[in-house]
Design a protein around this motif. Structure first.
Motif, PDB file in Angstrom:
ATOM      1  N   THR A   9      26.030  20.628 -16.850  1.00 30.98           N
ATOM      2  CA  THR A   9      25.371  21.979 -16.614  1.00 30.98           C
ATOM      3  C   THR A   9      25.887  22.965 -17.758  1.00 30.98           C
ATOM      4  OG1 THR A   9      24.519  21.664 -14.459  1.00 30.98           O
ATOM      5  CG2 THR A   9      24.777  23.810 -15.254  1.00 30.98           C
ATOM      6  N   ARG A  12      25.049  22.092 -21.372  1.00 31.07           N
ATOM      7  CA  ARG A  12      23.946  22.485 -21.654  1.00 31.07           C
ATOM      8  C   ARG A  12      23.714  23.966 -21.876  1.00 31.07           C
ATOM      9  NH1 ARG A  12      20.543  17.990 -21.122  1.00 31.07           N
ATOM     10  NH2 ARG A  12      21.473  16.368 -19.497  1.00 31.07           N
ATOM     11  N   GLU A  20      19.171  20.809 -25.720  1.00 28.17           N
ATOM     12  CA  GLU A  20      19.609  21.132 -24.324  1.00 28.17           C
ATOM     13  C   GLU A  20      19.197  20.039 -23.420  1.00 28.17           C
ATOM     14  OE1 GLU A  20      19.086  24.563 -21.360  1.00 28.17           O
ATOM     15  OE2 GLU A  20      18.884  25.219 -23.381  1.00 28.17           O
ATOM     16  N   ASN A  21      18.057  19.333 -23.712  1.00 25.30           N
ATOM     17  CA  ASN A  21      17.312  18.374 -22.773  1.00 25.30           C
ATOM     18  C   ASN A  21      17.896  17.103 -22.996  1.00 25.30           C
ATOM     19  OD1 ASN A  21      16.045  18.186 -25.049  1.00 25.30           O
ATOM     20  ND2 ASN A  21      13.861  17.937 -24.018  1.00 25.30           N
ATOM     21  N   ASP A  23      19.623  13.411 -23.061  1.00 25.80           N
ATOM     22  CA  ASP A  23      20.380  12.628 -22.244  1.00 25.80           C
ATOM     23  C   ASP A  23      21.711  12.719 -22.287  1.00 25.80           C
ATOM     24  OD1 ASP A  23      17.930  11.978 -20.893  1.00 25.80           O
ATOM     25  OD2 ASP A  23      17.679  10.165 -22.147  1.00 25.80           O
ATOM     26  N   THR A  42      26.033  10.690 -25.774  1.00 26.96           N
ATOM     27  CA  THR A  42      24.661  11.173 -26.029  1.00 26.96           C
ATOM     28  C   THR A  42      24.182  10.469 -26.961  1.00 26.96           C
ATOM     29  OG1 THR A  42      25.556  12.904 -27.830  1.00 26.96           O
ATOM     30  CG2 THR A  42      25.292  13.590 -25.419  1.00 26.96           C
TER      31      THR A  42
END
Length: 329
Positions: A9, A12, A20-21, A23, A42
């Protein structure tokens, strides 16, 4: 608290991971006495970074510790032998993440092997010590006096220490080292001060498959004599911390000679060895003083981070303190 979810959290919300979204896979990597590290992956595994959460300061910096380490990494980012700093936020503490966090480059590899990687360590030190000194860092112009003072604070921190039998021995050794401080001041004034790591055990080095090597964990770096790092690298309390290796006198001289060569220094080897030996004896005081202090914290108070191997090593060092001191007398 679900630490991994909290880190996800945080990354992001701070925009440290884009988009931001994306994986994100987060795994615990390793922890020392004052910091915990997490591997952040990532792009399907293509990008890996280290998220470092601070839980304390050996320099007495409190909540400013993580920003200090970030400043060190910024000062060394062109050395080629340290992780690149990416982001830092002391306010991460408000999110339940220790005393702050930083994001840095992940460097793959294995710990340093004292039997085959000492030349790589010499090259790393030479590269680090060649970097411009940052005004943001703590200065230890006379490392013998400064380390002796720090050590005395560690020895006397807890009046209710469960091993008072060791205190007198530590204080006597402290007095012997402190007596060398005036001569050391003149000695080290002859050399330019550089950025030094001061915590150079084998697991703070990373050796890659292609011959690349790096030094990580810069929480306790200062500006001081280059021989702080040299002495710390060679002292038995460092080499025995994670391994069973102890350098012989000949191996120590070979390492110092390799360092002088990589650093391009024309200093006579006897002069360099004298400085290295002086710092080795001084750093032994600090190592034993820290073990004495940490023993209290492990047995009488709560620590944010603990490690069974560390506590076992602390006990072993304290039980054999007289032998350590005798070998460096």
């Amino acid at each position: 608290m679900d630490t991994l979810r909290t880190i996800d959290t945080f990354l992001r919300q701070r925009g440290w991971i884009q988009p931001e979204n994306a994986d994100i896979d987060i795994q615990f990597l390793a922890a020392g006495e004052y910091n915990a590290n997490y591997l952040v992956t990532t792009d399907g595994g293509a990008t890996r970074r280290v998220f470092r959460v601070n839980h304390g300061s050996q320099l007495g910096l409190g909540d400013a510790q993580i920003e200090y380490e970030f400043a060190v990494l910024r000062a060394l980012e062109h050395s080629g032998v340290t992780p690149r700093p990416l982001a830092c936020d002391a306010d991460a503490a408000r999110e339940g993440l220790g005393r702050g966090a930083l994001l840095m480059e992940y460097l793959p590899g294995r710990p340093l092997d004292y039997t085959r990687d000492t030349d790589a360590a010499a090259r790393i030190f030479a590269a680090v010590h060649s970097q411009p000194v940052s005004d943001a860092l703590i200065v230890q112009a006379n490392p013998v006096r400064d380390i002796a003072g720090e050590s005395l604070g560690l020895i006397t921190r807890y009046a209710d220490h469960p091993r008072p039998d060791l205190k007198g021995q530590l204080l006597r050794y402290h007095d012997a080292i402190r007596a060398l401080a005036d001569d050391a001041e003149t000695l080290f004034a002859q050399d330019p001060m550089v950025i030094v790591n001061t915590e150079v055990n084998s697991h703070n080095f990373i050796v890659g498959d292609n011959g690349s090597a790096w030094l990580v964990d810069w929480e306790k770096a200062v500006v001081s004599s280059r021989f702080q790092d040299i002495g710390h690298f060679l002292v038995p309390t460092t080499t025995l911390w994670k391994t069973k290796h102890r350098y012989t006198a000949e191996q120590k001289q070979d390492f110092v000679a390799a360092y002088l060569r990589h650093a391009g220094l024309a200093m006579p080897i006897d002069d360099a060895m004298y400085r290295a030996d002086l710092m080795e004896r001084t750093i032994l005081l600090r190592a034993m003083s820290w073990c004495y202090m940490a023993y209290h914290e492990y047995t009488r108070s709560e620590r944010a981070l603990t490690n069974d191997h560390t506590f076992t090593t602390i006990q072993n060092y304290l039980d054999n303190m007289e032998c350590f001191f005798a070998r460096t007398a």
